[in-house]
Write an enzyme that holds these catalytic residues in place. Structure first.
Site, short mmCIF file in Angstrom:
data_model
loop_
_atom_site.label_atom_id
_atom_site.label_comp_id
_atom_site.label_asym_id
_atom_site.label_seq_id
_atom_site.Cartn_x
_atom_site.Cartn_y
_atom_site.Cartn_z
N GLU A 157 2.61 5.16 -3.96
CA GLU A 157 2.61 6.12 -5.07
C GLU A 157 3.95 6.85 -5.25
OE1 GLU A 157 -1.06 4.71 -4.03
OE2 GLU A 157 0.19 5.92 -2.69
N ASP A 193 0.86 -1.19 0.00
CA ASP A 193 0.00 0.00 0.00
C ASP A 193 0.89 1.24 0.00
OD1 ASP A 193 -2.30 1.50 0.10
OD2 ASP A 193 -2.83 0.96 2.15
N ASP A 238 -8.99 3.91 -2.28
CA ASP A 238 -9.88 4.23 -1.16
C ASP A 238 -11.20 4.83 -1.63
OD1 ASP A 238 -7.77 3.35 0.32
OD2 ASP A 238 -7.08 5.32 0.92
#
Length: 960
Positions: free
Chosen positions: A555, A552, A628
């Site tokens: 980015e 997770d 999300d």
């Protein structure tokens, strides 16, 4: 101050009430290079008879070994007192019939970054053989033409003055580069003041005065071309841009094509909406820049977690695609037009008046790197998927458990909590395969550790799940808590494996879940290998072979950074500035993690790693999800076009959080999301820390039964899903498919994204609005469609209102297909591996059907040596046959695969028979047939029980 900054940063992420905070993210006007390139496009539009200043030097063109090279000249640059060398141009004819175009600086002040290809492309790719293309003589306008393709059906034309490249299929223009003259290259250079000082012509004051005088003489648009060249501020952050401006842009026209798709990730429609032109729905370009955008809005071109600069255009007459291979921040404008100056294609409207065919003009703008674009002309979509995947790789064949159902939330709090949730599934007879643990399972957000008070015996916990055929996934993110007592942190520092600040010396320090953190530099080969080693069982204490990984925040998400990510001017190994590789960081992390899961085993086990960030090539390492999302109907509705778009762009193993991550779904929404999620390639429920518990049984009846039915439906189709995963691992064909990929000539479906195909066999129409009990479904083709529950039939083409009561959504099997299933309810997919099979055979109007099944051990890489079963089933002229399609027929399969192949087919279900079957023969045996009338005039449903044939056996069975 440090503590306050941490609290404020965490508040950005945890403040999960309301809409996305748009002010945290740039618009095009706030992104200097985007604003400059857009201004250039406006300048071109406002200038009468605009002509691109770029020209090809015809005498420089050389074609050798499939590569055309030449010098590209900027005529505006040539007017300068000291013109620089022209741009280097290359056009590669590839052996897969794709074409690659590369443009970069020749003898620049600094070298441009050209390392994206080293990460993205599967090496090696081949050049076209000399015999497969033909250079044509130049015409009177100085246009060089080359014919290429399997039958030389394609032509590429390079015009010298002005520079333009046209791609034609059977002499029809399909893709045009620089047709609008928007090619623009910001040459690497020194500041004007510095240049003047070096030449001794002006002092600083005089230079600045001179710059001011020049600006006064320029138009407003021309002035925009000089804004934010050397330094750029956004909110409290400053991008130092030490190399200065280096962006470039190019227009790409899909001629005669009005629908374009791709360039994920955006929460928008499948057919991309216009961002420019009259009545354009969007005013901002589509942005490709991996960002942590919690509570993202729907119907918006804002950047999200992943970026794939791949775009496919489709019309009734043609299909084409481009891949813009650049990992820096990129923006794409889309403009629809009915006027096409470059094409002679005509379409007829009802008045019989000839009008130019509609086209789509796109404008691609990247901040750094080189211009490197691939053009694919098909001719079919499957050809394009094959061509594209041959360059960037296909989806890694996953372990079988990973395509079943996953249960996750932030967070299952203790080992006891895990045991109770696991027991709850058994108590309510709901199958599942994987239970997930989020960040709270660690010791203070230190990855590769456990909170020993909450999870005192993680090995026992995993073994308890494994005893039921279940697995566990733990989260491991790329930010490493700064703590000398934390072994991972200390080793990373000692080995110098972290991303550096812009000085190239000190490690970058930012804020994320653990507080003060550092980020692994996955561009350092030593860092990748070191990271992979952390997954070994002796280093990751408490891990077992049934523990897998969730990447997770990659980015990367940096709470204290600009746009909640890492600054662009930080430095990677090899003195690479982050701005060049931002969109690839998550993929590099994903790759190193998958490598670690492979290396930890001596049993040749496939990895499973889920990633949030992605780029082209991510599919080689595992699955992704859409991030999300929110627990509302709008996010359920947008999930389908988002997943379809991601799949079209080469990453088919994807899903959306079932139930929505943020917020609390009511029972109806949750049920409908499970029904939709059962037909996502990646099927996982997930929820936020502040959301109420929502395990499938907590809403009571009838909702528990409805969710159970949805999950069981997924499990019955697992053989079909696994076969589709094998197919995409071979040729890149998407698993869930937009309707237009199966019905490419039906213009009704070109923009349709509220229903889709799973493979070529199942039509799925999720319910995405509350209170719905009937759905409008478009049944394409002149063929029958059979409801998978009651076998009622609908005849296409046309829209029909069908029942969608609370316990089901519209799912139909297409006539002419054969779908393998396993219909015995079990607690996990592992518990099903020795179950018999059912073949559902949907006959078309000619009484024919076909389908496949792929099986292997579901865990290892042995299939790469031919240890698998691949059979084709076919019905023709009253005979059902099964044939072995393995290409490695001489390879002896393992005993395990032989046992799988010996599993029996326990039931054959024939749909759509015009007459009741009376006899089925296998050799000299006659089998009993039970036939009933299908509802809604669907012919007969005929069932053959125990045909006494095996799933891996070649057989022939006749019926009358």
């Amino acid at each position: 101050m440090t503590i306050l900054r941490s609290v404020l940063a965490l508040g950005v992420v945890l403040g999960c009430v309301g809409a996305v905070k748009r002010e945290d993210f740039k618009t095009c006007a706030q992104s200097g290079f985007c604003a400059r390139n857009r201004a250039y496009a406006e300048l071109a539009k406002e200038t009468p008879n605009w002509i691109s200043p770029f020209q090809m030097n015809p005498s420089s063109l050389r074609l050798k070994d499939g590569i055309l090279t030449g010098d590209l000249i900027d005529t505006q640059e040539e007017k300068q007192p000291s013109p620089r060398p022209g741009l280097a141009f290359e056009l590669h004819l590839l052996d897969n019939d794709a074409v690659r175009v590369r443009i970069t600086e020749r003898e620049g002040v600094l070298p441009r970054y050209d390392g994206v290809q080293d990460t993205v492309l599967v090496k090696p790719y081949g050049m076209a053989k000399d015999s497969s293309y033909k250079q044509l003589s130049k015409d009177t306008d100085g246009v060089l033409s080359i014919q290429y393709g399997a039958q030389r059906q394609n032509t590429v034309k390079i015009s010298s003055a002005p520079f333009k490249i046209e791609f034609l299929v059977n002499d029809v223009t399909t893709v045009v580069l620089n047709g609008e003259g928007l090619l623009r290259f910001e040459r690497l250079r020194k500041k004007q003041v510095e240049e003047a000082n070096e030449e001794g012509k002006l002092n600083d004051q005089e230079a600045r005065k001179k710059e001011g005088e020049i600006k006064i003489e320029k138009s407003a648009l021309e002035l925009k071309l000089e804004e934010n060249l050397w330094e750029e501020r956004f909110k409290d952050s400053t991008d130092s841009k030490p190399r200065g401006p280096e962006s470039f842009g190019l227009d790409i026209t899909f001629s005669g094509i009005n629908h374009v798709y791709g360039i994920p990730e955006h929460a928008t429609s499948l057919s991309l909406k216009a961002t420019k032109g009259p009545d354009a729905p969007y005013s901002e370009p589509y942005r490709l820049y991996n960002l942590d955008v919690f509570e993202y809005e729907v119907d918006n071109p804002m950047a999200l977690y992943g970026s794939v600069p791949f775009m496919l255009g489709h019309s009734k007459n043609s299909t084409a695609a481009v891949f813009w291979m650049n990992a820096a921040e990129t923006w794409v404008d889309v403009e629809k037009t009915a006027e096409d100056k470059n094409s002679g294609i005509l379409s007829w409207i009802k008045s019989k008046k000839a009008v130019p065919a509609p086209s789509t003009k796109t404008h691609w703008m990247s901040e750094a790197g080189i211009l490197d674009v691939f053009v694919f002309l098909g001719p079919t979509q499957r050809d394009i998927f094959r061509q594209y995947s041959s360059l960037v790789g296909t989806t890694a064949l996953p372990q079988a458990f990973s395509i079943a159902y996953h249960q996750c939330r932030w967070n299952y709090n203790t080992q006891q909590d895990v045991a109770e949730v696991d027991a709850g599934f058994d108590e309510h007879d709901i199958p599942y395969d994987v239970l997930w643990l989020d960040i709270e399972h660690t010791n203070g957000k230190r990855y590769f550790t456990w909170d020993e008070a909450k999870f005192p015996n993680p090995t026992d916990m995993q073994q308890s799940l494994a005893n039921k055929g279940r697995k566990m996934v733990t989260i491991i993110d790329p930010h490493i808590k700064k703590d000398d007592q934390y072994h991972v942190s200390k080793e990373g520092n000692d080995l110098d494996l972290y991303i550096k600040n812009k000085d190239g010396q000190s490690a970058f320090d930012g804020w994320c879940w653990p507080g003060s953190s550092q980020w692994i530099d996955f561009y350092n080969p030593k860092a990748r290998d070191w990271w992979a080693s952390q997954f070994s069982y002796d280093r990751y204490k408490g891990s077992t072979k049934t523990l897998f990984t969730w990447n997770d925040m990659n980015e990367p998400s940096v709470f204290s950074g600009p746009e909640i990510t890492i600054p662009k001017d930080v430095i990677h190994h090899g003195n690479v500035e982050h701005r060049n590789v931002h969109n690839l960081y998550g993929t590099m992390f994903h790759s190193a993690t998958a490598q670690g899961l492979i290396q930890r085993n001596e049993t040749n086990q496939r990895p499973f790693v889920l990633s949030r960030a992605f780029f082209a090539g991510t599919q080689r390492y595992g699955a992704i999800w859409t991030g999300d999302n929110l627990a509302n109907w709008e996010h359920l509705e947008i999930a389908s076009p988002m997943l379809l778009t991601i799949g079209l762009s080469g990453i088919p193993f994807s899903g959306a959080d079932v139930g929505g991550f943020f917020g609390n779904p009511d029972a109806e929404l949750l049920v409908r999301w499970y029904q939709a999620g059962a037909f996502y390639p990646f099927f996982r429920a997930h929820a936020h820390l502040d959301s109420k518990r929502r395990e499938p049984w907590l809403f009571g009846e009838p909702y528990t039964s409805q969710i159970r039915e949805a999950v069981r439906t997924r499990y019955t189709y697992l053989p079909f899903w696994y076969t589709l995963f094998h197919e995409t691992s071979v040729d890149g064909t998407p698993i869930i498919r937009p309707m237009f990929t199966e019905f490419p000539e039906d213009e009704t479906v070109f923009a349709m994204d509220d229903q889709y195909m799973v493979g070529d066999a199942l039509l799925v129409k999720p319910v995405t609005k509350p209170g719905i009990t009937r759905s409008s479904v478009y049944f394409a083709g002149n063929e029958k469609w059979f409801d998978i529950k009651d076998y009622s039939v609908e005849q296409g083409p046309g829209i029909k209102e069908v029942a969608s009561p609370s316990d089901k959504i519209a799912v139909y099997q297409r006539a002419g297909t054969i779908v393998p299933k396993r219909e015995r309810p079990r607690r996990s997919s592992k518990a099903m591996e020795h179950d018999p099979f059912t073949l559902v055979i949907a006959l078309d109007n000619r009484g024919e059907a076909s389908g496949r099944i792929y099986l292997d051990d579901g865990e290892s890489f042995h299939y790469e040596q031919g240890d698998y079963i691949l059979h084709e089933f076919r019905v023709s002229q009253g005979v059902l046959s099964s044939h072995d399609l393995r290409t490695e027929s001489k390879v002896k399969v393992s005993e395990y695969v032989q046992r799988i192949g010996a599993l029996r087919i326990e039931r054959l279900v024939f749909l759509g028979s015009k007459i009741a079957l009376t006899k089925v023969n296998v050799g000299d045996r006659s089998l009993q047939v039970d036939c009933t009338h299908a509802p809604n005039g669907g012919g007969h449903v005929c069932t053959v029980k125990e045909p006494q044939v095996a799933i891996g056996e070649s057989f022939s069975l006749s019926f009358e």
